[in-house]
Each structure stands twice: as structure tokens, then as C-alpha cells.
Scaffold this motif. Structure first.
Motif, PDB file in Angstrom:
ATOM      1  N   PHE A  31       0.828  -1.208   0.000  1.00  0.00           N
ATOM      2  CA  PHE A  31       0.000   0.000   0.000  1.00  0.00           C
ATOM      3  C   PHE A  31       0.863   1.258   0.000  1.00  0.00           C
ATOM      4  CE2 PHE A  31      -3.093  -3.129   1.550  1.00  0.00           C
ATOM      5  CZ  PHE A  31      -4.168  -2.823   0.738  1.00  0.00           C
ATOM      6  N   VAL A  32       2.033   1.187   0.612  1.00  0.00           N
ATOM      7  CA  VAL A  32       2.973   2.309   0.545  1.00  0.00           C
ATOM      8  C   VAL A  32       3.406   2.525  -0.903  1.00  0.00           C
ATOM      9  CG1 VAL A  32       5.267   3.128   1.212  1.00  0.00           C
ATOM     10  CG2 VAL A  32       3.801   2.024   2.908  1.00  0.00           C
ATOM     11  N   LEU A  33       3.690   1.409  -1.607  1.00  0.00           N
ATOM     12  CA  LEU A  33       4.066   1.518  -3.017  1.00  0.00           C
ATOM     13  C   LEU A  33       2.927   2.088  -3.865  1.00  0.00           C
ATOM     14  CD1 LEU A  33       6.140  -1.721  -3.773  1.00  0.00           C
ATOM     15  CD2 LEU A  33       6.963   0.633  -3.613  1.00  0.00           C
ATOM     16  N   LEU A  34       1.692   1.744  -3.517  1.00  0.00           N
ATOM     17  CA  LEU A  34       0.553   2.299  -4.256  1.00  0.00           C
ATOM     18  C   LEU A  34       0.476   3.819  -4.075  1.00  0.00           C
ATOM     19  CD1 LEU A  34      -2.236  -0.368  -3.612  1.00  0.00           C
ATOM     20  CD2 LEU A  34      -0.991   0.064  -5.737  1.00  0.00           C
ATOM     21  N   VAL A  51       3.127   5.714  -3.455  1.00  0.00           N
ATOM     22  CA  VAL A  51       4.254   6.221  -4.245  1.00  0.00           C
ATOM     23  C   VAL A  51       3.875   6.249  -5.729  1.00  0.00           C
ATOM     24  CG1 VAL A  51       6.640   5.767  -4.958  1.00  0.00           C
ATOM     25  CG2 VAL A  51       5.965   5.414  -2.569  1.00  0.00           C
ATOM     26  N   ARG A  52       3.169   5.202  -6.162  1.00  0.00           N
ATOM     27  CA  ARG A  52       2.728   5.149  -7.559  1.00  0.00           C
ATOM     28  C   ARG A  52       1.811   6.330  -7.880  1.00  0.00           C
ATOM     29  NH1 ARG A  52      -0.434   0.197 -10.727  1.00  0.00           N
ATOM     30  NH2 ARG A  52      -0.981   1.430 -12.560  1.00  0.00           N
ATOM     31  N   PHE A  53       0.880   6.616  -6.987  1.00  0.00           N
ATOM     32  CA  PHE A  53      -0.035   7.740  -7.205  1.00  0.00           C
ATOM     33  C   PHE A  53       0.744   9.041  -7.369  1.00  0.00           C
ATOM     34  CE2 PHE A  53      -2.295  11.342  -5.288  1.00  0.00           C
ATOM     35  CZ  PHE A  53      -3.401  11.419  -6.114  1.00  0.00           C
ATOM     36  N   LEU A  54       1.745   9.251  -6.522  1.00  0.00           N
ATOM     37  CA  LEU A  54       2.534  10.486  -6.583  1.00  0.00           C
ATOM     38  C   LEU A  54       3.338  10.562  -7.878  1.00  0.00           C
ATOM     39  CD1 LEU A  54       3.812  10.618  -2.879  1.00  0.00           C
ATOM     40  CD2 LEU A  54       1.980  11.983  -3.916  1.00  0.00           C
ATOM     41  N   ILE A  55       3.944   9.438  -8.271  1.00  0.00           N
ATOM     42  CA  ILE A  55       4.744   9.430  -9.500  1.00  0.00           C
ATOM     43  C   ILE A  55       3.862   9.664 -10.726  1.00  0.00           C
ATOM     44  CG2 ILE A  55       6.084   7.930 -11.040  1.00  0.00           C
ATOM     45  CD1 ILE A  55       7.432   6.773  -8.583  1.00  0.00           C
ATOM     46  N   GLU A  56       2.717   8.983 -10.767  1.00  0.00           N
ATOM     47  CA  GLU A  56       1.842   9.134 -11.925  1.00  0.00           C
ATOM     48  C   GLU A  56       1.274  10.540 -12.032  1.00  0.00           C
ATOM     49  OE1 GLU A  56      -1.148   6.114 -11.825  1.00  0.00           O
ATOM     50  OE2 GLU A  56       0.196   4.557 -12.595  1.00  0.00           O
ATOM     51  N   SER A 104       1.186  -5.162  -5.083  1.00  0.00           N
ATOM     52  CA  SER A 104       0.529  -3.938  -5.554  1.00  0.00           C
ATOM     53  C   SER A 104      -0.006  -4.121  -6.971  1.00  0.00           C
ATOM     54  CB  SER A 104       1.501  -2.755  -5.495  1.00  0.00           C
ATOM     55  OG  SER A 104       2.517  -2.863  -6.477  1.00  0.00           O
ATOM     56  N   LEU A 105       0.720  -4.883  -7.808  1.00  0.00           N
ATOM     57  CA  LEU A 105       0.228  -5.150  -9.162  1.00  0.00           C
ATOM     58  C   LEU A 105      -1.032  -6.009  -9.130  1.00  0.00           C
ATOM     59  CD1 LEU A 105       3.488  -5.834 -11.225  1.00  0.00           C
ATOM     60  CD2 LEU A 105       2.159  -3.723 -11.080  1.00  0.00           C
ATOM     61  N   LEU A 106      -1.074  -6.970  -8.218  1.00  0.00           N
ATOM     62  CA  LEU A 106      -2.282  -7.793  -8.082  1.00  0.00           C
ATOM     63  C   LEU A 106      -3.464  -6.956  -7.603  1.00  0.00           C
ATOM     64  CD1 LEU A 106      -1.160 -11.224  -6.542  1.00  0.00           C
ATOM     65  CD2 LEU A 106      -2.110 -10.811  -8.804  1.00  0.00           C
ATOM     66  N   PHE A 107      -3.199  -6.041  -6.664  1.00  0.00           N
ATOM     67  CA  PHE A 107      -4.275  -5.209  -6.127  1.00  0.00           C
ATOM     68  C   PHE A 107      -4.880  -4.301  -7.198  1.00  0.00           C
ATOM     69  CE2 PHE A 107      -2.048  -5.299  -1.721  1.00  0.00           C
ATOM     70  CZ  PHE A 107      -2.523  -6.580  -1.512  1.00  0.00           C
ATOM     71  N   THR A 108      -4.104  -3.936  -8.214  1.00  0.00           N
ATOM     72  CA  THR A 108      -4.583  -2.987  -9.232  1.00  0.00           C
ATOM     73  C   THR A 108      -4.879  -3.670 -10.571  1.00  0.00           C
ATOM     74  OG1 THR A 108      -2.277  -2.464  -9.822  1.00  0.00           O
ATOM     75  CG2 THR A 108      -3.356  -1.050  -8.194  1.00  0.00           C
ATOM     76  N   LEU A 109      -4.948  -4.987 -10.594  1.00  0.00           N
ATOM     77  CA  LEU A 109      -5.240  -5.687 -11.847  1.00  0.00           C
ATOM     78  C   LEU A 109      -6.580  -5.255 -12.440  1.00  0.00           C
ATOM     79  CD1 LEU A 109      -4.077  -9.397 -11.374  1.00  0.00           C
ATOM     80  CD2 LEU A 109      -3.320  -7.792 -13.120  1.00  0.00           C
ATOM     81  N   GLY A 110      -7.533  -4.962 -11.576  1.00  0.00           N
ATOM     82  CA  GLY A 110      -8.860  -4.577 -12.055  1.00  0.00           C
ATOM     83  C   GLY A 110      -8.905  -3.197 -12.671  1.00  0.00           C
ATOM     84  N   THR A 111      -7.957  -2.335 -12.313  1.00  0.00           N
ATOM     85  CA  THR A 111      -7.959  -0.958 -12.812  1.00  0.00           C
ATOM     86  C   THR A 111      -6.842  -0.692 -13.813  1.00  0.00           C
ATOM     87  OG1 THR A 111      -6.626  -0.262 -10.899  1.00  0.00           O
ATOM     88  CG2 THR A 111      -9.023  -0.054 -10.721  1.00  0.00           C
ATOM     89  N   ASP A 112      -5.810  -1.529 -13.828  1.00  0.00           N
ATOM     90  CA  ASP A 112      -4.724  -1.336 -14.784  1.00  0.00           C
ATOM     91  C   ASP A 112      -5.189  -1.681 -16.197  1.00  0.00           C
ATOM     92  OD1 ASP A 112      -2.937  -0.441 -12.921  1.00  0.00           O
ATOM     93  OD2 ASP A 112      -1.925  -2.372 -12.645  1.00  0.00           O
ATOM     94  N   ILE A 113      -4.392  -1.276 -17.170  1.00  0.00           N
ATOM     95  CA  ILE A 113      -4.724  -1.521 -18.576  1.00  0.00           C
ATOM     96  C   ILE A 113      -4.750  -3.016 -18.846  1.00  0.00           C
ATOM     97  CG2 ILE A 113      -3.954  -1.174 -20.949  1.00  0.00           C
ATOM     98  CD1 ILE A 113      -2.549   1.398 -19.907  1.00  0.00           C
ATOM     99  N   LYS A 114      -5.855  -3.498 -19.409  1.00  0.00           N
ATOM    100  CA  LYS A 114      -5.997  -4.924 -19.704  1.00  0.00           C
ATOM    101  C   LYS A 114      -5.522  -5.213 -21.126  1.00  0.00           C
ATOM    102  CE  LYS A 114      -9.749  -6.083 -16.534  1.00  0.00           C
ATOM    103  NZ  LYS A 114      -9.722  -4.829 -15.796  1.00  0.00           N
ATOM    104  N   ARG A 115      -4.682  -6.243 -21.244  1.00  0.00           N
ATOM    105  CA  ARG A 115      -4.168  -6.658 -22.542  1.00  0.00           C
ATOM    106  C   ARG A 115      -4.548  -8.105 -22.792  1.00  0.00           C
ATOM    107  NH1 ARG A 115      -0.216  -3.122 -20.475  1.00  0.00           N
ATOM    108  NH2 ARG A 115       0.211  -1.371 -21.872  1.00  0.00           N
ATOM    109  N   LYS A 116      -4.194  -8.588 -23.981  1.00  0.00           N
ATOM    110  CA  LYS A 116      -4.581  -9.938 -24.364  1.00  0.00           C
ATOM    111  C   LYS A 116      -3.909 -10.999 -23.507  1.00  0.00           C
ATOM    112  CE  LYS A 116      -5.381  -8.463 -29.127  1.00  0.00           C
ATOM    113  NZ  LYS A 116      -4.922  -8.534 -30.537  1.00  0.00           N
ATOM    114  N   ASP A 117      -2.751 -10.667 -22.910  1.00  0.00           N
ATOM    115  CA  ASP A 117      -2.056 -11.627 -22.057  1.00  0.00           C
ATOM    116  C   ASP A 117      -2.365 -11.371 -20.579  1.00  0.00           C
ATOM    117  OD1 ASP A 117      -0.729  -9.239 -21.883  1.00  0.00           O
ATOM    118  OD2 ASP A 117       1.287 -10.082 -22.066  1.00  0.00           O
ATOM    119  N   PHE A 118      -3.601 -10.932 -20.316  1.00  0.00           N
ATOM    120  CA  PHE A 118      -4.006 -10.610 -18.945  1.00  0.00           C
ATOM    121  C   PHE A 118      -3.811 -11.805 -18.007  1.00  0.00           C
ATOM    122  CE2 PHE A 118      -7.390 -10.771 -15.727  1.00  0.00           C
ATOM    123  CZ  PHE A 118      -7.125  -9.614 -15.018  1.00  0.00           C
ATOM    124  N   MET A 119      -4.283 -12.993 -18.423  1.00  0.00           N
ATOM    125  CA  MET A 119      -4.167 -14.172 -17.563  1.00  0.00           C
ATOM    126  C   MET A 119      -2.711 -14.570 -17.365  1.00  0.00           C
ATOM    127  SD  MET A 119      -6.992 -14.843 -16.310  1.00  0.00           S
ATOM    128  CE  MET A 119      -6.338 -16.263 -15.437  1.00  0.00           C
TER     129      MET A 119
END
Length: 381
Positions: free
Chosen positions: A50-53, A55-60, A195-210
Motif C-alpha cells: 500500500f505504501v508503493l501504491l 508512491v505510484r499515485f505520486l509518480i503518476e 501492488s500489481l495484483l491489487f490494481t489488476l482490475g484498474t490497470d490496462i488490460k491486454r490480451k495476455d491478462f491471464m
């Protein structure tokens, strides 16, 4: 219930599963300034994630957006299709890509022209695609982490003997003391994948999602298990082999979104070279050799964890080959067709006419029937 949980816990931490036959968990207790990894320390990776999330918000927000503007990326607002309950219901419940016969049927049902229905579906599909700015923000965050972790990993490992001689990974195992640099390297990496797992639903979805889901889960399980079994030395080597290629890919994406084609092409070629060296050559012939072949020289009894860890590493190698196929496809297009595009991403479809222009041309025929007042309201939006 308590008895069942206690039994399962004793089975899970069965010494024969994790450590060599001549060792017990008591031998891996801290003593004489020698520190060993402890399973409960992995719980800290969740709050760190959650700390990284944050940090991600600030960087983005404060780095990626100004950088995107400097590179000429604009936050374009997409035109929304005019409201239509019939088409919206069909889009959500049936298909996002209707056939020509389906479009003709919907056009009759809505009393619209076929062309206007096609345009409605095109715009509706575009609304679900991420903007270039959104893609740039995500790539900027991943680039920042992978670059930082690669630099930190090299600093942590450059003076370690096992970085140059894979045999040193098993010297003194399992009585290898945990270094503070190894602790923070592991915490950062595991937290990042959480953090990547937590944001899978909101991150950009691609064909290799699974494939990404499998990769993130396999990475977390693999790192957590290697931590518990004190396979930290080989674990840090696995991490740096993975990170050194990824920041090249993310930087190529960033310049691709900015339409800096030459810079993007150069970075992607560098990524491809690093990817095949690290994932297709070093990983199987250096890392897997160190985990499958060399342990047999240091122990006469192979523990069950040997098969578990190597099974997970082989899954990762399978994913490397899967993504290597995509890299080769893109390289082939770039070298022979001069078209550098990520096959995993969906492309935005273009509009030729606005809804108002279409209705103006066909209003008397298709029954759009927008009054002059309605047209003015639509233009003001």
C-alpha cells in the motif's frame, strides 16, 4: 477446528519439506549475530504494498503527467456516443463487436442508419480503451520501479561472490546469514507484485491478462517460499535477471505513446537483446542450472521443496518463452514491415463524422429527428 489447523500447520512446516535432513528449524534460530529469514516477516509486504501504491499515485500524478505534457502527449477527451438504451443493453449483454447482420437489425429496431449504429459501437468501444496519457502514466510508474530495483539489485550484489560464481549460492546452505540488503530487496519486490495484483482490475488490460495473473502469483509464491527456505541468494539472482530487461520495455512504451518513433525503436531493440540474454539464455542456463543441477552436489537427500521451487521456476521459463514469441512477432514487423506495435494492445478506432453531422445528413430518412435546439445542446457538450 483448532486441532485441524494445528495439524495442517505442522504438515506445512514439516522439516523434510523445506530443509536438508541434517537440519531442524531450531538450527535456523538467530544466534551469534547470525540472522535468518523468518516467515512472519512476509506479513510486512502487505502494508509495504500500500505504501508503493501511494508512491505510484505520486509518480503518476506529479512526474508522469508533466513529463507526458513535455513529450507532447495530450489528455484527449473522447466523444461519447449519444444515449441509446437498446444499443447499450446489446453492447453490455451480447457483444461489443456485432456482425453486419446484427448491426442492420439494430438499425431497424432503433430507426437509425446502419452507419450511425456502426459509429455508435465504435465510439462505445473507444470509451473502454485507456487514453495515451493513462498508458504513459502506468508505463512511467513501472519504469521507475524496475529501474530503481535494477540499480539497487546491482549495488546489493556486485560485491557478492555468488553473483559471479553460481556455485557459491549453495556454500554453507542452509546456515547462510540474511543480509539487510537482501531483506529490503525481497520486501520491495514482493510488495511490488502484491501492488500489481491489487490494481489488476484498474490497470490496462491486454490480451495476455491471464499470463500476467499467473506471473504475479507465481512470483509472489516463489519469492515467499524461497524466503522461508532461506534460498535468498538464488532468489536475489532471479529478481535481478528479471528486472534488468523490464525497464527498457517500459521506457520504449513511454516514447511510443509520445510518438518518438526512432527513440522507441532503439529502446525496443535494446530491450529485445537484453530480454533474450537474460530470460532465454541466462535464466535457463545459469539460474535453472544452479537450482536443478548444482544442489545434487551439496546434499545427498533432495527435499520436497527442491521440486516445488524448480516447478515454479519452470513455469516462469514457460512464460518467458510465451512473451518471447510476442517479442519476436513485434521485431519481425519492425525489421521487415517497419511497423512497431504491441500485439497485446487494442487500438482506438477512428471517427469520420460526428453524430450530429450523420443525423443532419440522414435525419429525414433514419428518424434521428434531432431538432435544432437538440443539436445546439449536443454541440455545447
Amino acid at each position: 477446528m483448532a486441532y485441524v489447523l494445528k495439524t495442517l500447520n505442522s504438515w506445512f512446516w514439516w522439516e523434510t519439506l523445506w530443509i536438508p535432513a541434517n537440519c531442524t528449524w531450531a538450527d535456523l534460530e538467530d544466534h551469534d549475530d547470525i540472522v535468518f529469514p523468518k516467515p512472519y516477516q512476509l506479513c510486512a509486504t502487505i502494508p509495504y504494498a500500500f505504501v508503493l501504491l501511494m508512491v505510484r499515485f505520486l509518480i503518476e500524478r506529479y512526474i508522469a503527467i508533466p513529463l507526458a505534457k513535455a513529450l507532447g502527449i495530450k489528455n484527449v477527451t473522447r466523444v461519447k456516443p449519444q444515449p441509446n438504451a437498446v444499443l447499450e443493453n446489446y453492447f453490455r449483454k451480447c457483444t461489443k463487436q456485432p456482425s453486419q447482420s446484427e448491426i442492420e437489425g439494430l438499425a431497424k429496431k432503433c430507426n437509425w442508419t446502419v452507419r450511425l449504429v456502426e459509429k455508435w459501437f465504435r465510439r462505445r468501444r473507444n470509451l473502454e480503451l485507456p487514453t495515451m496519457l493513462r498508458k504513459f502514466q502506468e508505463a512511467c510508474w513501472r519504469f521507475s520501479f524496475y529501474l530503481t530495483s535494477s540499480i539497487a539489485g546491482f549495488i546489493f550484489l556486485y560485491d557478492k561472490p555468488w553473483f559471479y560464481d553460481i556455485w557459491q549460492v549453495w556454500v554453507g546452505y542452509p546456515f547462510q546469514s540474511l543480509l539487510s540488503s537482501q531483506y529490503w530487496y525481497y520486501m520491495a519486490e514482493i510488495s511490488f507484485y502484491w501492488s500489481l495484483l491489487f490494481t489488476l482490475g484498474t490497470d490496462i488490460k491486454r490480451k495476455d491478462f491471464m499470463a500476467h495473473v499467473v506471473h504475479h502469483l507465481a512470483a509472489i509464491v516463489l519469492m515467499a517460499c524461497s524466503w522461508c527456505g532461506n534460498y535468498v541468494r538464488i532468489g536475489t539472482l532471479v529478481m535481478i535477471v528479471h528486472d534488468t530487461a523490464d525497464f527498457w520495455l517500459e521506457s520504449a512504451k513511454m516514447f511510443n505513446y509520445a510518438r518518438w518513433e526512432k527513440t522507441c525503436n532503439v529502446l525496443f531493440v535494446i530491450f529485445s537483446v537484453v530480454f533474450f540474454i537474460t530470460r532465454i539464455i541466462l535464466f535457463p542456463f545459469w539460474i535453472l542450472r544452479g537450482t536443478i543441477y548444482l544442489p545434487c552436489y551439496y546434499s545427498s537427500t533432495i527435499v520436497i521443496a527442491y521440486f516445488t521451487f524448480n516447478g515454479q521456476l519452470l513455469i516462469l521459463q514457460g512464460l518467458h518463452l510465451y512473451w518471447g514469441y510476442f517479442v519476436l512477432k513485434i521485431l519481425n514487423k519492425f525489421l521487415f514491415i517497419k511497423d512497431l506495435k504491441d500485439d497485446r494492445s487494442d487500438e482506438e478506432e477512428e471517427d469520420s463524422l460526428t453524430d450530429n453531422e450523420e443525423c443532419t445528413k440522414n435525419g429525414s430518412k433514419n428518424g434521428c429527428g434531432l431538432s435544432r435546439h437538440q443539436l445546439l445542446l449536443n454541440n455545447n457538450h
